[in-house]
Design an enzyme around this catalytic site. Structure first.
Site, PDB file in Angstrom:
ATOM      1  N   LYS A  13      15.739   7.472  26.879  1.00  0.00           N
ATOM      2  CA  LYS A  13      15.236   7.003  25.749  1.00  0.00           C
ATOM      3  C   LYS A  13      14.500   8.451  25.599  1.00  0.00           C
ATOM      4  CE  LYS A  13      13.033   3.398  26.053  1.00  0.00           C
ATOM      5  NZ  LYS A  13      13.184   2.827  27.538  1.00  0.00           N
ATOM      6  N   ARG A  88       7.561  -3.765  21.976  1.00  0.00           N
ATOM      7  CA  ARG A  88       8.753  -4.031  22.836  1.00  0.00           C
ATOM      8  C   ARG A  88       9.001  -5.822  23.224  1.00  0.00           C
ATOM      9  NH1 ARG A  88       7.571   0.926  26.412  1.00  0.00           N
ATOM     10  NH2 ARG A  88       8.411   0.319  28.181  1.00  0.00           N
ATOM     11  N   ARG A 122      13.463   9.405  38.963  1.00  0.00           N
ATOM     12  CA  ARG A 122      12.886  11.112  38.261  1.00  0.00           C
ATOM     13  C   ARG A 122      11.386  11.356  38.553  1.00  0.00           C
ATOM     14  NH1 ARG A 122      11.015   7.494  32.883  1.00  0.00           N
ATOM     15  NH2 ARG A 122       9.642   6.324  34.234  1.00  0.00           N
ATOM     16  N   ARG A 155       6.000   9.216  38.788  1.00  0.00           N
ATOM     17  CA  ARG A 155       4.896   8.268  38.486  1.00  0.00           C
ATOM     18  C   ARG A 155       4.740   7.136  39.492  1.00  0.00           C
ATOM     19  NH1 ARG A 155       7.104   7.043  32.796  1.00  0.00           N
ATOM     20  NH2 ARG A 155       6.982   5.178  33.185  1.00  0.00           N
ATOM     21  N   ARG A 166       9.292  -4.049  35.766  1.00  0.00           N
ATOM     22  CA  ARG A 166       9.480  -4.102  34.681  1.00  0.00           C
ATOM     23  C   ARG A 166      10.839  -4.377  34.098  1.00  0.00           C
ATOM     24  NH1 ARG A 166       8.696   2.224  36.082  1.00  0.00           N
ATOM     25  NH2 ARG A 166       9.458   2.478  33.899  1.00  0.00           N
TER      26      ARG A 166
HETATM   27  P1  ADP Z   1      13.121   5.975  29.769  1.00  0.00           P
HETATM   28  O1  ADP Z   1      12.134   7.029  28.396  1.00  0.00           O
HETATM   29  O2  ADP Z   1      14.092   5.061  28.656  1.00  0.00           O
HETATM   30  O3  ADP Z   1      12.394   5.376  30.566  1.00  0.00           O
HETATM   31  P2  ADP Z   1      13.649   8.678  31.327  1.00  0.00           P
HETATM   32  O4  ADP Z   1      14.089   9.804  29.906  1.00  0.00           O
HETATM   33  O5  ADP Z   1      12.185   9.287  31.510  1.00  0.00           O
HETATM   34  O6  ADP Z   1      13.904   7.283  30.266  1.00  0.00           O
HETATM   35  O7  ADP Z   1      15.419   9.134  31.418  1.00  0.00           O
HETATM   36  C1  ADP Z   1      14.938   8.792  32.906  1.00  0.00           C
HETATM   37  C2  ADP Z   1      15.835   9.664  34.268  1.00  0.00           C
HETATM   38  O8  ADP Z   1      17.088   9.765  33.380  1.00  0.00           O
HETATM   39  C3  ADP Z   1      14.314  10.763  34.528  1.00  0.00           C
HETATM   40  O9  ADP Z   1      14.832  11.581  35.776  1.00  0.00           O
HETATM   41  C4  ADP Z   1      16.115  11.506  33.410  1.00  0.00           C
HETATM   42  O10 ADP Z   1      15.805  12.994  33.770  1.00  0.00           O
HETATM   43  C5  ADP Z   1      17.265  10.639  33.867  1.00  0.00           C
HETATM   44  N1  ADP Z   1      18.293  10.488  32.395  1.00  0.00           N
HETATM   45  C6  ADP Z   1      17.819  10.561  32.006  1.00  0.00           C
HETATM   46  N2  ADP Z   1      19.634  10.771  30.607  1.00  0.00           N
HETATM   47  C7  ADP Z   1      20.451  10.472  31.526  1.00  0.00           C
HETATM   48  C8  ADP Z   1      21.444  10.501  31.811  1.00  0.00           C
HETATM   49  N3  ADP Z   1      22.035   9.897  30.523  1.00  0.00           N
HETATM   50  N4  ADP Z   1      22.115  10.752  32.894  1.00  0.00           N
HETATM   51  C9  ADP Z   1      21.211  10.829  34.092  1.00  0.00           C
HETATM   52  N5  ADP Z   1      20.241  10.750  33.780  1.00  0.00           N
HETATM   53  C10 ADP Z   1      19.645  11.103  32.997  1.00  0.00           C
HETATM   54  P1  AMP Z   2       7.160   3.346  29.516  1.00  0.00           P
HETATM   55  O1  AMP Z   2       6.651   4.794  30.129  1.00  0.00           O
HETATM   56  O2  AMP Z   2       7.953   3.306  28.036  1.00  0.00           O
HETATM   57  O3  AMP Z   2       8.153   3.157  30.807  1.00  0.00           O
HETATM   58  O4  AMP Z   2       5.975   2.470  29.845  1.00  0.00           O
HETATM   59  C1  AMP Z   2       5.700   2.346  30.454  1.00  0.00           C
HETATM   60  C2  AMP Z   2       4.297   1.267  30.957  1.00  0.00           C
HETATM   61  O5  AMP Z   2       3.294   1.148  29.802  1.00  0.00           O
HETATM   62  C3  AMP Z   2       5.121  -0.255  30.855  1.00  0.00           C
HETATM   63  O6  AMP Z   2       5.457  -0.872  31.772  1.00  0.00           O
HETATM   64  C4  AMP Z   2       3.783  -0.897  29.973  1.00  0.00           C
HETATM   65  O7  AMP Z   2       2.808  -1.112  30.991  1.00  0.00           O
HETATM   66  C5  AMP Z   2       3.233  -0.219  28.943  1.00  0.00           C
HETATM   67  N1  AMP Z   2       3.504  -0.149  27.625  1.00  0.00           N
HETATM   68  C6  AMP Z   2       4.428   0.813  26.904  1.00  0.00           C
HETATM   69  N2  AMP Z   2       4.570   1.011  25.731  1.00  0.00           N
HETATM   70  C7  AMP Z   2       4.733  -0.507  25.969  1.00  0.00           C
HETATM   71  C8  AMP Z   2       3.829  -1.513  24.775  1.00  0.00           C
HETATM   72  N3  AMP Z   2       5.142  -1.019  23.205  1.00  0.00           N
HETATM   73  N4  AMP Z   2       3.078  -2.546  24.509  1.00  0.00           N
HETATM   74  C9  AMP Z   2       2.899  -2.857  25.564  1.00  0.00           C
HETATM   75  N5  AMP Z   2       3.092  -1.939  27.106  1.00  0.00           N
HETATM   76  C10 AMP Z   2       3.205  -0.667  26.546  1.00  0.00           C
END
Ligand code: ADP
Ligand code: AMP
Length: 210
Positions: A13, A88, A122, A155, A166
Site C-alpha cells: 500500500k 482499520r 522490508r 522495522r 498484525r
Molecule cells: P504496506 O504499506 O502495505 O505495509 P509496503 O509498501 O511497505 O507495504 O511493502 C511491503 C514490502 O514489499 C516492501 O519491502 C516493498 O518494497 C515490497 N513490495 C511492495 N510492493 C511489491 C510488489 N508488488 N512486489 C514485490 N514486493 C513489493
Molecule cells: P502500518 O505502518 O500501517 O503497518 O502500521 C503500523 C502500526 O501502527 C500498526 O500495527 C498499529 O499499531 C498502528 N496503526 C497504524 N494505523 C492505525 C490505525 N488506523 N488504527 C490503529 N492503529 C494503527
C-alpha cells in the site's frame, strides 16, 4: 480525489501510495508513518503508542480518529489525499464518513505466504520512511538509502512474532471493512501479487475508470 488503500500489512500500500500521490500531487497519509515519526522524535504521542506498535496491536480508535481528522483538515488535503493504513476498524470507517467524501477504496489482496516474504525482506530509511525490499525492490547499495546513503533498518514490528499478531489483528478487525465498502459500491479489488510496475498499472486503470 479522496482514496483509501485498504489491505493487509506488507501488501504494498505504501509503495503504491507514494507513486499515486506523486502523480496526482496529493498527500499520502500513512497513520503508521505518523506514529513512527512521533516515536522516533520521542513526542508525548510517540511515548504513548510505542509499545502498542511494537506489539502489533492497534492504537485506540479515539486517538487515531482525532489524529486523522486534524490531518485531513490541513490545507494540503484540499485537493484530495490517499489514506494508507486508515481506517482499520469499523468505528474508524464510520467516523471517517463524518469528515471526508470517499468515493473510491482500493483493496489490495495477496496470500499470507507472500505477505510474510514481503515483511521479512522490508528495509526502511528511518527518517524519510522510504521503503525497499532486499530482493524485490533493492536499494542501489545494499543496506543504504538511495537518497542519503544512510543505513536502512528492519522495522521492529516486522519481526516474526509481531507479524503474526498484525496479521491476526488484520483478519479480525480490518478485513470486515471490505464488506463495509462493498455495500457502499465503492470497493475495487487490486491483485497485489505481481511485481510493483504491474500493480501500479492496474491501479492506474481503476483510477482512470472511476
Ligand atoms: P504496506 O504499506 O502495505 O505495509 P509496503 O509498501 O511497505 O507495504 O511493502 C511491503 C514490502 O514489499 C516492501 O519491502 C516493498 O518494497 C515490497 N513490495 C511492495 N510492493 C511489491 C510488489 N508488488 N512486489 C514485490 N514486493 C513489493
Ligand atoms: P502500518 O505502518 O500501517 O503497518 O502500521 C503500523 C502500526 O501502527 C500498526 O500495527 C498499529 O499499531 C498502528 N496503526 C497504524 N494505523 C492505525 C490505525 N488506523 N488504527 C490503529 N492503529 C494503527
Amino acid at each position: 480525489m479522496q482514496l483509501i488503500f485498504l489491505g493487509p500489512p506488507g501488501a504494498g500500500k505504501g509503495t503504491m501510495a507514494t507513486r499515486v500521490a506523486d502523480d496526482h500531487d496529493i498527500p499520502h497519509i500513512s497513520t503508521g508513518d505518523i506514529f513512527r515519526y512521533n516515536i522516533n522524535n520521542k513526542t508525548a504521542l510517540g511515548l504513548q503508542v510505542k509499545s502498542i506498535l511494537d506489539s502489533g496491536e492497534l492504537v485506540p480508535d479515539g486517538l487515531t480518529i482525532d489524529l486523522v481528522r486534524d490531518r485531513l483538515g490541513q490545507e494540503d488535503c484540499s485537493k484530495g489525499f490517499i489514506l494508507d493504513g486508515f481506517p482499520r476498524t469499523i468505528a474508524q470507517a464510520e467516523a471517517l464518513e463524518s469528515f471526508s467524501d470517499i468515493r473510491c477504496v482500493l483493496n489490495f489482496s495477496l496470500s499470507d505466504e507472500i505477505i510474510v516474504d514481503r515483511l521479512s525482506g522490508r528495509r526502511v530509511h528511518k527518517s524519510s520512511g522510504r521503503t525497499y525490499h532486499v530482493l524485490h525492490n533493492p536499494p542501489k547499495v545494499s543496506g543504504k538509502d538511495d537518497v542519503t546513503g544512510e543505513e536502512l533498518i528492519v522495522r521492529s514490528d516486522d519481526q516474526v512474532d509481531s507479524v503474526r499478531k498484525r496479521l491476526s489483528v488484520y483478519y479480525e478487525q480490518t478485513a470486515p471493512l471490505k464488506e463495509f465498502y462493498q455495500n457502499k459500491g465503492i470497493l475495487h479489488e487490486v491483485d497485489a501479487t505481481p511485481p510493483p510496475d504491474e500493480v501500479y498499472e492496474s491501479i492506474k486503470t481503476i483510477l482512470a475508470e472511476t
